[in-house]
Design a protein around this motif. Structure first.
Motif, short mmCIF file in Angstrom:
data_model
loop_
_atom_site.label_atom_id
_atom_site.label_comp_id
_atom_site.label_asym_id
_atom_site.label_seq_id
_atom_site.Cartn_x
_atom_site.Cartn_y
_atom_site.Cartn_z
N GLU A 108 0.85 -1.18 0.00
CA GLU A 108 0.00 0.00 0.00
C GLU A 108 0.89 1.24 0.00
O GLU A 108 1.94 1.26 0.64
CB GLU A 108 -0.90 0.00 1.24
CG GLU A 108 -1.87 1.15 1.30
CD GLU A 108 -2.80 1.07 2.49
OE1 GLU A 108 -3.87 1.65 2.42
OE2 GLU A 108 -2.44 0.41 3.50
N ILE A 109 0.46 2.27 -0.72
CA ILE A 109 1.17 3.55 -0.75
C ILE A 109 0.21 4.61 -0.26
O ILE A 109 -0.93 4.69 -0.73
CB ILE A 109 1.67 3.89 -2.16
CG1 ILE A 109 2.66 2.81 -2.62
CG2 ILE A 109 2.31 5.27 -2.19
CD1 ILE A 109 3.20 3.02 -4.01
N VAL A 110 0.66 5.43 0.72
CA VAL A 110 -0.19 6.50 1.25
C VAL A 110 0.60 7.81 1.33
O VAL A 110 1.80 7.81 1.53
CB VAL A 110 -0.75 6.15 2.65
CG1 VAL A 110 -1.65 4.94 2.59
CG2 VAL A 110 0.35 5.95 3.66
N ALA A 111 -0.14 8.91 1.16
CA ALA A 111 0.45 10.25 1.28
C ALA A 111 -0.67 11.24 1.53
O ALA A 111 -1.81 11.03 1.10
CB ALA A 111 1.20 10.62 0.01
N ALA A 112 -0.36 12.31 2.23
CA ALA A 112 -1.29 13.42 2.42
C ALA A 112 -0.50 14.70 2.18
O ALA A 112 0.04 15.30 3.10
CB ALA A 112 -1.88 13.40 3.82
N PHE A 143 -3.82 10.50 -0.70
CA PHE A 143 -3.62 9.46 -1.71
C PHE A 143 -3.43 8.13 -1.02
O PHE A 143 -2.61 8.00 -0.11
CB PHE A 143 -2.37 9.78 -2.55
CG PHE A 143 -2.07 8.76 -3.62
CD1 PHE A 143 -2.58 8.92 -4.88
CD2 PHE A 143 -1.26 7.67 -3.35
CE1 PHE A 143 -2.29 7.99 -5.88
CE2 PHE A 143 -0.97 6.74 -4.33
CZ PHE A 143 -1.49 6.90 -5.60
N THR A 144 -4.20 7.12 -1.42
CA THR A 144 -4.04 5.75 -0.93
C THR A 144 -4.23 4.81 -2.10
O THR A 144 -5.20 4.94 -2.84
CB THR A 144 -5.08 5.41 0.16
OG1 THR A 144 -4.94 6.30 1.24
CG2 THR A 144 -4.90 4.00 0.67
N LYS A 161 10.53 12.71 2.45
CA LYS A 161 11.07 11.51 3.08
C LYS A 161 10.05 10.38 2.88
O LYS A 161 8.85 10.62 2.76
CB LYS A 161 11.31 11.74 4.56
CG LYS A 161 12.39 12.78 4.82
CD LYS A 161 12.95 12.66 6.19
CE LYS A 161 13.97 13.71 6.53
NZ LYS A 161 15.09 13.84 5.67
N ILE A 162 10.56 9.15 2.86
CA ILE A 162 9.73 7.97 2.64
C ILE A 162 9.93 7.02 3.80
O ILE A 162 11.06 6.85 4.29
CB ILE A 162 10.13 7.27 1.32
CG1 ILE A 162 9.97 8.24 0.15
CG2 ILE A 162 9.30 6.02 1.09
CD1 ILE A 162 10.61 7.76 -1.12
N GLY A 163 8.86 6.38 4.23
CA GLY A 163 8.95 5.42 5.32
C GLY A 163 8.13 4.18 5.04
O GLY A 163 7.28 4.16 4.16
N ILE A 164 8.42 3.15 5.82
CA ILE A 164 7.60 1.93 5.83
C ILE A 164 7.18 1.73 7.27
O ILE A 164 8.02 1.61 8.16
CB ILE A 164 8.38 0.70 5.31
CG1 ILE A 164 8.72 0.88 3.84
CG2 ILE A 164 7.56 -0.57 5.52
CD1 ILE A 164 9.47 -0.28 3.23
N ILE A 208 3.98 1.89 2.32
CA ILE A 208 4.89 2.97 2.00
C ILE A 208 4.21 4.28 2.36
O ILE A 208 3.10 4.55 1.91
CB ILE A 208 5.25 2.98 0.50
CG1 ILE A 208 5.91 1.67 0.11
CG2 ILE A 208 6.14 4.17 0.16
CD1 ILE A 208 6.03 1.48 -1.39
N GLU A 209 4.87 5.08 3.19
CA GLU A 209 4.33 6.36 3.62
C GLU A 209 5.23 7.47 3.08
O GLU A 209 6.44 7.42 3.25
CB GLU A 209 4.26 6.42 5.14
CG GLU A 209 3.39 5.31 5.71
CD GLU A 209 3.67 5.00 7.16
OE1 GLU A 209 4.71 5.41 7.70
OE2 GLU A 209 2.83 4.32 7.78
#
Length: 98
Positions: free
Chosen positions: A13-17, A23-24, A57-60, A77-78
Motif C-alpha cells: 500500500e502507498i499512502v500520502a497526504a 492518496f491511498t 522523506k519515505i517510510g515503511i 509505503i508512507e
C-alpha cells in the motif's frame, strides 16, 4: 478483504497526504520491487504534479527508509511532507508567547 496474490507478487500500500489531498493505493508488485519502483507504478506523481519529490522523506510503517529498499508482503509505503515548523522551535515560540 485482501487482493488474491499471484505467484511471485506481493501486496503493498502507498499512502500520502500532501497539499491537502490524500492518496491511498493498494498494489500488487513483483517480489524484489524497490520503493522507488512501486512509487512509479502507483502513478502518485501524476496525482501530485507540483510536488518537489527530492525534498520528501519515505517510510515503511513509520520508519524512514531509502528509496532503494526492497519491499515485502503487506508493506505500507508512507510519503511524508516536510515539516512547516520544527517541533522544538514551536515549543520555544509557545513558551516565549506566555
Amino acid at each position: 478483504m485482501g487482493l488474491a496474490l499471484r505467484n511471485g507478487f506481493i501486496s503493498i500500500e502507498i499512502v500520502a497526504a500532501l497539499t491537502g489531498r490524500h492518496f491511498t493505493k493498494r498494489l500488487q508488485v513483483p517480489e524484489g520491487t524497490m520503493i522507488k519502483q512501486a512509487i512509479k507504478f502507483s502513478e502518485i506523481k501524476e496525482f501530485y504534479p507540483v510536488i518537489n519529490w527530492s525534498t520528501l522523506k519515505i517510510g515503511i510503517h513509520g520508519k524512514i527508509v531509502h528509496p532503494e529498499t526492497i519491499l515485502h508482503q503487506n508493506d505500507r509505503i508512507e510519503i511524508y511532507r516536510p515539516l512547516i515548523v520544527d517541533p522544538k522551535e514551536k515549543r520555544k515560540l509557545k513558551i516565549k508567547s506566555k
